[in-house]
Design a protein around this motif. Structure first.
Motif, PDB file in Angstrom:
ATOM      1  N   ASP A   9      -2.306   9.827  -8.386  1.00 11.86           N
ATOM      2  CA  ASP A   9      -3.733  10.117  -8.368  1.00 11.86           C
ATOM      3  C   ASP A   9      -4.610   9.238  -7.504  1.00 11.86           C
ATOM      4  OD1 ASP A   9      -3.217  12.403  -9.953  1.00 11.86           O
ATOM      5  OD2 ASP A   9      -3.108  11.045 -11.737  1.00 11.86           O
ATOM      6  N   PHE A  10      -4.231   8.679  -6.439  1.00 11.82           N
ATOM      7  CA  PHE A  10      -5.051   7.801  -5.887  1.00 11.82           C
ATOM      8  C   PHE A  10      -5.783   8.560  -4.621  1.00 11.82           C
ATOM      9  CE2 PHE A  10      -5.281   5.412  -1.628  1.00 11.82           C
ATOM     10  CZ  PHE A  10      -6.197   4.334  -2.059  1.00 11.82           C
ATOM     11  N   ARG A  11      -7.147   8.311  -4.647  1.00  7.92           N
ATOM     12  CA  ARG A  11      -7.884   8.904  -3.545  1.00  7.92           C
ATOM     13  C   ARG A  11      -8.507   7.884  -2.536  1.00  7.92           C
ATOM     14  NH1 ARG A  11      -5.500  12.280  -4.787  1.00  7.92           N
ATOM     15  NH2 ARG A  11      -5.619  13.582  -6.624  1.00  7.92           N
ATOM     16  N   TYR A  21      -0.314   6.082   1.586  1.00  7.70           N
ATOM     17  CA  TYR A  21      -1.641   6.807   1.220  1.00  7.70           C
ATOM     18  C   TYR A  21      -1.119   8.225   0.775  1.00  7.70           C
ATOM     19  CZ  TYR A  21      -4.588   2.887   2.743  1.00  7.70           C
ATOM     20  OH  TYR A  21      -5.159   1.814   2.731  1.00  7.70           O
ATOM     21  N   ALA A  62      -1.494   9.666  -3.131  1.00 11.55           N
ATOM     22  CA  ALA A  62      -2.407  10.634  -3.388  1.00 11.55           C
ATOM     23  C   ALA A  62      -1.709  11.914  -4.170  1.00 11.55           C
ATOM     24  CB  ALA A  62      -3.026  11.201  -2.195  1.00 11.55           C
ATOM     25  N   TYR A  68      -8.745   5.976   5.656  1.00  5.97           N
ATOM     26  CA  TYR A  68      -8.533   6.915   6.440  1.00  5.97           C
ATOM     27  C   TYR A  68      -8.621   6.423   7.929  1.00  5.97           C
ATOM     28  CZ  TYR A  68      -8.793  10.610   3.194  1.00  5.97           C
ATOM     29  OH  TYR A  68      -8.463  11.610   2.084  1.00  5.97           O
ATOM     30  N   ASP A 120     -10.465   6.175   0.453  1.00  2.06           N
ATOM     31  CA  ASP A 120     -11.798   6.101   0.959  1.00  2.06           C
ATOM     32  C   ASP A 120     -11.858   6.278   2.649  1.00  2.06           C
ATOM     33  OD1 ASP A 120     -11.313   3.600   1.682  1.00  2.06           O
ATOM     34  OD2 ASP A 120     -12.358   3.067  -0.069  1.00  2.06           O
TER      35      ASP A 120
END
Length: 121
Positions: free
Chosen positions: A95-97, A87, A91, A103, A99
């Motif tokens: 450009d991965f976000r 993760y 990120a 988390y 959610d």
């Protein structure tokens, strides 16, 4: 504290062990990402694929320096670090976000592997 595998969990050994998990994760995710870029995105495939493969060899070597002798436990616990570092890598570099589910799932994974790794034996 000492476990049945003879590991005396001093602060130094804990730091060493966590550092090795981190290093293995960076090598695996980084090497895998280069192979991904070469194969899936056709970015410099003749450079990224062999370079990624060489980095993945390093990933296979790093866990052998862990202070515990159980292959299965080392790789099972490493799985939690792999989740977290995947993760983080995505990120930063893709450009991965994440959610809320990402988390929460990662928190459960890290908590679970911490129990497995440091449980007194």
């Amino acid at each position: 504290m000492s476990d049945s595998e003879g590991t005396d969990w001093t602060p130094g050994k804990i730091a060493q062990s966590l550092g090795l998990f981190f290093a293995a994760g960076v090598l695996e995710v980084g090497g895998g990402y280069l192979v991904w870029l070469g194969l899936r995105e056709n970015k410099y495939p003749y450079i990224f694929i062999p370079l990624g493969a060489l980095i993945l060899i390093g990933y296979g070597i790093v866990p052998t320096f862990q202070p515990v002798d159980s292959f299965g436990r080392i790789y099972a616990v490493y799985g939690g670090f792999f989740i977290l570092l995947s993760y983080i890598w995505a990120a930063i570099f893709d450009d991965f976000r994440p959610d809320v589910g990402d988390y929460v799932g990662t928190a459960f994974a890290i908590a679970g592997v911490a129990v497995a790794w440091f449980w007194p034996r």
